[in-house]
Design a protein around this motif. Structure first.
Motif, PDB file in Angstrom:
ATOM      1  N   PHE A  27       0.815  -1.210   0.000  1.00 60.26           N
ATOM      2  CA  PHE A  27       0.000   0.000   0.000  1.00 60.26           C
ATOM      3  C   PHE A  27       0.854   1.267   0.000  1.00 60.26           C
ATOM      4  N   PHE A  28       1.679   1.424   1.029  1.00 59.51           N
ATOM      5  CA  PHE A  28       2.463   2.654   1.132  1.00 59.51           C
ATOM      6  C   PHE A  28       3.543   2.748   0.061  1.00 59.51           C
ATOM      7  N   GLY A  29       4.082   1.618  -0.388  1.00 58.64           N
ATOM      8  CA  GLY A  29       5.091   1.644  -1.436  1.00 58.64           C
ATOM      9  C   GLY A  29       4.555   2.222  -2.744  1.00 58.64           C
ATOM     10  N   PRO A  30       3.470   1.662  -3.291  1.00 61.04           N
ATOM     11  CA  PRO A  30       2.894   2.251  -4.502  1.00 61.04           C
ATOM     12  C   PRO A  30       2.442   3.693  -4.311  1.00 61.04           C
ATOM     13  N   LEU A  31       1.954   4.032  -3.126  1.00 60.23           N
ATOM     14  CA  LEU A  31       1.553   5.416  -2.882  1.00 60.23           C
ATOM     15  C   LEU A  31       2.766   6.345  -2.952  1.00 60.23           C
ATOM     16  N   ALA A  32       3.881   5.913  -2.354  1.00 58.47           N
ATOM     17  CA  ALA A  32       5.090   6.729  -2.373  1.00 58.47           C
ATOM     18  C   ALA A  32       5.609   6.925  -3.791  1.00 58.47           C
ATOM     19  N   THR A  33       5.629   5.850  -4.585  1.00 55.79           N
ATOM     20  CA  THR A  33       6.142   5.984  -5.948  1.00 55.79           C
ATOM     21  C   THR A  33       5.202   6.839  -6.801  1.00 55.79           C
ATOM     22  N   THR A  34       3.906   6.693  -6.600  1.00 61.05           N
ATOM     23  CA  THR A  34       2.958   7.501  -7.362  1.00 61.05           C
ATOM     24  C   THR A  34       3.093   8.972  -6.997  1.00 61.05           C
ATOM     25  N   ARG A  35       3.231   9.265  -5.721  1.00 61.07           N
ATOM     26  CA  ARG A  35       3.413  10.658  -5.291  1.00 61.07           C
ATOM     27  C   ARG A  35       4.695  11.251  -5.881  1.00 61.07           C
TER      28      ARG A  35
END
Length: 228
Positions: free
Chosen positions: A101-109
């Motif tokens: 969850f947080f990994g894809p959110l970080a890369t998208t941001r």
């Protein structure tokens, strides 16, 4: 999205579905950054290895700088610890949520402003049929993918005005290391799943149901939960 001349970043591109996605994007004429925690393990002909640990904020920032020409982000990297939510190790549950969850959110941001600055493009999140189906034995993984599905829908709305399409890929078991213990006849071919994902990116689709299992479960979402 026109893939010839596109610039893609594929996370977890050193094996499994991620490698197939990188290979097929190269074949379509895209420049591909094949990202992995250990870029030396990447063996995709024609791709540019990129160091990226999606759980490390500094690594994510550095990757966004190194791939500053990106127009396509594929959030593929993920883990499965097989942790149950009540009886499982809580640290494993946290690790799964951090990665899925947080990994894809970080890369998208990190990559959203890059893609926007390059004229817009696409983000593809690799999810799972377990975004919707939540067996107790895989409670942690299912919870992380359900959260990632919600993330995908919310981010799609947020990034649309910035010229960025956000798509979700749902699939059941694939013939990868993560599903090594599953009988072969129950697993999809990663090359076929990658081909469907690449076609969906080209067509601008917002959802890909890559196998019969994901299509059946999606159609069954209105049913009441079964009693234990």
């Amino acid at each position: 999205m026109e893939l010839k001349g596109a610039v893609a970043v594929v996370t977890g591109a050193n094996r499994g579905l991620g490698r197939q996605l990188a290979v097929q994007l190269v074949e379509r004429g895209a420049k591909v950054y094949a990202a992995a925690r250990r870029p030396g393990t990447v063996d995709v002909p024609g791709a540019v290895p990129l160091a990226l640990d999606i759980t490390d904020p500094e690594s994510v920032r550095a990757a966004a700088c190194d791939a500053s020409d990106a127009t396509l982000l594929v959030n593929n990297a993920g883990i499965s610890t097989a942790a149950a939510l009540i009886g499982g190790d809580l640290e494993a549950v946290r690790r799964e949520m951090e990665t899925n969850f947080f990994g894809p959110l970080a890369t998208t941001r990190a990559f959203a402003p890059v893609i926007e600055a390059n004229g817009g493009g696409t983000v593809l999140n690799v999810l799972s049929v377990l975004s919707w189906l939540h067996p107790a034995g895989l409670g942690s993984y299912a919870a992380s993918k359900a959260a990632a599905w919600a993330q995908t829908d919310a981010v799609r709305e947020e990034l649309a005005p910035r010229g960025i399409t956000v798509s979700a890929l749902h699939v059941g078991y694939m013939d990868t290391d993560m599903a090594a213990g599953v009988p072969a006849d129950q697993k999809a071919d990663p090359a076929d799943v990658a081909a469907q994902a690449v076609a969906a990116i080209e067509q601008g689709l917002t959802e890909v149901l890559a196998d019969d299992v994901s299509r059946y479960v999606k159609q069954s979402l209105s049913a009441a939960p079964e009693a234990a």
